[in-house]
Design a protein around this motif. Structure first.
Motif, mmCIF file in Angstrom:
data_model
loop_
_atom_site.group_PDB
_atom_site.id
_atom_site.type_symbol
_atom_site.label_atom_id
_atom_site.label_comp_id
_atom_site.label_asym_id
_atom_site.label_seq_id
_atom_site.Cartn_x
_atom_site.Cartn_y
_atom_site.Cartn_z
ATOM 1 N N LEU A 222 8.985 120.679 -49.691
ATOM 2 C CA LEU A 222 9.234 119.305 -50.110
ATOM 3 C C LEU A 222 9.817 118.537 -48.930
ATOM 4 N N VAL A 223 9.290 117.343 -48.698
ATOM 5 C CA VAL A 223 9.759 116.510 -47.600
ATOM 6 C C VAL A 223 10.323 115.218 -48.156
ATOM 7 N N GLU A 224 11.529 114.873 -47.710
ATOM 8 C CA GLU A 224 12.108 113.583 -48.120
ATOM 9 C C GLU A 224 11.431 112.482 -47.326
ATOM 10 N N ASP A 225 10.429 111.885 -47.937
ATOM 11 C CA ASP A 225 9.633 110.851 -47.282
ATOM 12 C C ASP A 225 9.093 109.946 -48.385
ATOM 13 N N PRO A 226 9.323 108.634 -48.297
ATOM 14 C CA PRO A 226 8.908 107.731 -49.380
ATOM 15 C C PRO A 226 7.402 107.473 -49.459
ATOM 16 N N SER A 227 6.649 107.871 -48.438
ATOM 17 C CA SER A 227 5.209 107.607 -48.466
ATOM 18 C C SER A 227 4.504 108.551 -49.432
ATOM 19 N N PHE A 228 3.436 108.047 -50.037
ATOM 20 C CA PHE A 228 2.665 108.849 -50.988
ATOM 21 C C PHE A 228 1.732 109.750 -50.187
ATOM 22 N N ASN A 229 2.122 111.011 -50.051
ATOM 23 C CA ASN A 229 1.301 111.914 -49.258
ATOM 24 C C ASN A 229 1.598 113.356 -49.615
ATOM 25 N N ALA A 230 0.565 114.181 -49.482
ATOM 26 C CA ALA A 230 0.684 115.636 -49.552
ATOM 27 C C ALA A 230 -0.347 116.172 -48.586
ATOM 28 N N PHE A 231 -0.088 117.318 -47.996
ATOM 29 C CA PHE A 231 -1.041 117.865 -47.050
ATOM 30 C C PHE A 231 -0.841 119.367 -46.908
ATOM 31 N N VAL A 232 -1.829 120.012 -46.329
ATOM 32 C CA VAL A 232 -1.702 121.432 -46.036
ATOM 33 C C VAL A 232 -1.525 121.577 -44.538
ATOM 34 N N ALA A 233 -0.809 122.626 -44.148
ATOM 35 C CA ALA A 233 -0.554 122.896 -42.743
ATOM 36 C C ALA A 233 -0.933 124.331 -42.434
ATOM 37 N N THR A 234 -1.093 124.588 -41.167
ATOM 38 C CA THR A 234 -1.493 125.916 -40.730
ATOM 39 C C THR A 234 -0.547 126.978 -41.283
ATOM 40 N N GLY A 235 -1.119 128.079 -41.735
ATOM 41 C CA GLY A 235 -0.302 129.164 -42.269
ATOM 42 C C GLY A 235 -0.125 129.097 -43.768
ATOM 43 N N GLN A 236 -1.101 128.494 -44.486
ATOM 44 C CA GLN A 236 -1.048 128.424 -45.950
ATOM 45 C C GLN A 236 0.222 127.743 -46.440
ATOM 46 N N LYS A 237 0.494 126.583 -45.911
ATOM 47 C CA LYS A 237 1.668 125.802 -46.306
ATOM 48 C C LYS A 237 1.205 124.530 -47.019
ATOM 49 N N LEU A 238 1.793 124.285 -48.179
ATOM 50 C CA LEU A 238 1.515 123.071 -48.946
ATOM 51 C C LEU A 238 2.755 122.191 -48.885
ATOM 52 N N VAL A 239 2.603 120.990 -48.353
ATOM 53 C CA VAL A 239 3.728 120.077 -48.146
ATOM 54 C C VAL A 239 3.546 118.859 -49.046
ATOM 55 N N VAL A 240 4.593 118.525 -49.794
ATOM 56 C CA VAL A 240 4.540 117.396 -50.722
ATOM 57 C C VAL A 240 5.685 116.450 -50.406
ATOM 58 N N ASN A 241 5.370 115.189 -50.163
ATOM 59 C CA ASN A 241 6.401 114.172 -49.951
ATOM 60 C C ASN A 241 7.058 113.809 -51.274
ATOM 61 N N THR A 242 8.353 113.506 -51.222
ATOM 62 C CA THR A 242 9.032 113.035 -52.431
ATOM 63 C C THR A 242 8.391 111.749 -52.941
ATOM 64 N N GLY A 243 7.864 110.921 -52.016
ATOM 65 C CA GLY A 243 7.215 109.676 -52.420
ATOM 66 C C GLY A 243 6.006 109.898 -53.302
ATOM 67 N N ALA A 244 5.291 111.006 -53.086
ATOM 68 C CA ALA A 244 4.121 111.306 -53.919
ATOM 69 C C ALA A 244 4.542 111.585 -55.352
ATOM 70 N N ILE A 245 5.685 112.233 -55.514
ATOM 71 C CA ILE A 245 6.181 112.551 -56.855
ATOM 72 C C ILE A 245 6.732 111.287 -57.522
ATOM 73 N N ILE A 246 7.550 110.560 -56.782
ATOM 74 C CA ILE A 246 8.179 109.357 -57.339
ATOM 75 C C ILE A 246 7.143 108.323 -57.764
ATOM 76 N N ASP A 247 6.095 108.149 -56.964
ATOM 77 C CA ASP A 247 5.106 107.103 -57.245
ATOM 78 C C ASP A 247 4.009 107.535 -58.202
ATOM 79 N N SER A 248 3.981 108.812 -58.587
ATOM 80 C CA SER A 248 3.013 109.275 -59.588
ATOM 81 C C SER A 248 3.578 108.999 -60.973
#
Length: 456
Positions: A65-91
């Protein structure tokens, strides 16, 4: 939306935006990673059926989980799923966020990060070959005294780089479309609607980041909005689950987590604007309680929490917040009862067990040290990347008089924080006092023998 790898338009050099070490504080690119048992439990419940439909093992994927107000989620190298707090708040609904997570699962299942790296390497190779050929032509032209030949050589250099860039961007667009299609398949297979996914992508289309006006479609890493939305809308409406709504209980949990994140990450004006005193709902009360706590009104927050607990006496995260407030105000003894209830109501949460163990150690009561060791050991087994848990465990072992295990816990904590030299020092000292070949000795040996991977 997948931004685990970014290609520089200037030189096609590969830049990793996620280089995660065991440290939990701050990554090199200033991303503020956060931990929260309630939010993580909700996201895990969202992705479990999606992963099952995709054939992805949940245990193989790390959630961040990343403290970031932008609506975004992404995958990163090494099977990592990253979700911004903004994606949760704005959904506004679980389904909106689930659609995004389904898309990212498409990237995970397709191993797009690895394939993209391969494409970047290929593009770099092609650009390099073209550059060498162009430089050679330019040198030959200069040597022969032909300015036209020299300029042609420069054109070859620029053209080869541009061709490689367009080829790579085209590949990225195809990956994005493939992830969209996979997401629609997973949602249908798991009996969920794609309406939320459609809502989210319409939001993206309205965002200037995804605006098509005046943009060359061949210089984009994502498909153009209308093309993307047409595909999603057609497939979404063809699903028999299109009008399926989120369960009321799941919507309630979603609203609580949104309020919690606003309470912890927003300023007071934002919190009060979104959840004014006139709003008497539980999410609004939750957000205002957290706001009071964050603004130094611990007693007011505890009073407000009493009302929340009367409404939901078995909510583990209300008890967690009570324990957190008491613990951070130096009242560990008052934190323990609430945290015991939090663990009882959410027994699978490693983070809650770690917080309870920390509170038990902070009381300084030798009578509770065994309970502290038990909770910290189990909590860290389930959630091993929490440095403060190891520090508390080291203190608990020290209270017991078991210095070898205290050294081992300290070594594990330093390792989790990415301090490998200190970790090796403590692990070596622990090994000297532990029985050779024992489980604890082997854990220490793993740290002593560890060699950090070289960057690149």
């Amino acid at each position: 939306m997948a931004r685990g790898l970014v290609v520089s338009a200037a030189g096609l050099s590969l830049v990793s935006t996620m280089c995660l070490s065991p440290a939990w504080a701050q990554s090199a690119d200033k991303r503020n990673f956060i931990r929260d048992a309630e939010t993580e439990a909700l996201i895990q419940d969202y992705i479990r059926p999606i992963f099952k439909a995709a054939g992805v093992r949940s245990s193989a994927v790390e959630l961040f989980l990343v403290e970031d107000p932008s609506f975004n989620a992404f995958v990163a190298t090494g099977q990592k799923l990253v979700v911004n707090t903004g994606a949760i708040i704005d959904s506004k609904t679980p389904n909106e966020l689930i659609g995004v997570l389904a898309h990212e699962t498409g990237h995970l299942a397709g191993d797009h990060q690895t394939k993209l790296r391969e494409q970047v390497d290929r593009a770099n190779t092609l650009a390099t070959i073209g550059a060498i050929a162009g430089i050679g032509a330019a040198i030959a032209g200069s040597a022969s005294g032909s300015p036209d030949a020299a300029r042609a050589g420069g054109g070859i250099v620029a053209g080869s780089s541009e061709a490689a860039r367009r080829s790579l961007l085209g590949y990225q667009r195809s990956e994005e479309m493939a992830a969209d299609q996979s997401a629609l398949t997973y949602l249908k297979k798991s009996g969920q609607s794609a309406k939320g996914m459609l809502t989210t992508f319409n939001r993206f289309a309205d965002n200037t980041l995804f605006s098509a006006r005046g943009v060359n479609p061949y210089l984009q890493s994502h498909p153009m909005p209308r093309e993307r939305i047409d595909l999603i809308e057609r497939e979404a409406k063809a699903s028999p689950y299109y009008n399926t709504k989120d369960p009321a209980a799941l919507q309630a949990r979603h609203d609580m987590v949104r309020a919690k994140l606003v309470g912890f990450t927003g300023d007071l004006d934002t919190i009060m604007r979104r959840y004014p005193p006139s709003d008497t709902s539980l999410p609004a009360q939750y957000a205002r309680t957290i706001a009071a706590y964050r603004n130094g009104n611990a007693q007011g927050a505890l009073t407000m929490l009493d009302g929340l607990l009367r409404a939901q006496p078995k909510n583990p995260y209300f008890w967690e917040l009570q324990g957190q407030i008491e613990l951070e105000n130096g009242r560990a003894g008052l934190a323990v009862p609430g945290l015991r209830k939090a663990v009882a109501f959410a027994p699978r949460s490693g983070l809650l067990k770690i917080m309870l163990g920390q509170a038990l150690v902070e009381t300084g009561d030798p009578k509770t040290v065994d309970e502290a060791v038990k909770n910290l050991t189990i909590g860290l087994r389930d959630d091993p990347e929490v440095p403060i848990g190891y520090r508390s465990l080291a203190r608990a072992y020290a209270i017991r008089g078991d210095i070898a295990m205290a050294d081992l816990a300290t070594a594990q904590g330093e390792f989790a924080a990415g301090n490998y030299a200190d970790a090796k020092r403590h692990a070596t000292r622990a090994q000297a006092a532990l029985k050779r070949g024992s489980p604890a000795w082997l854990r220490a040996d793993d740290i002593v023998s560890y060699t950090p991977a070289k960057p690149g």
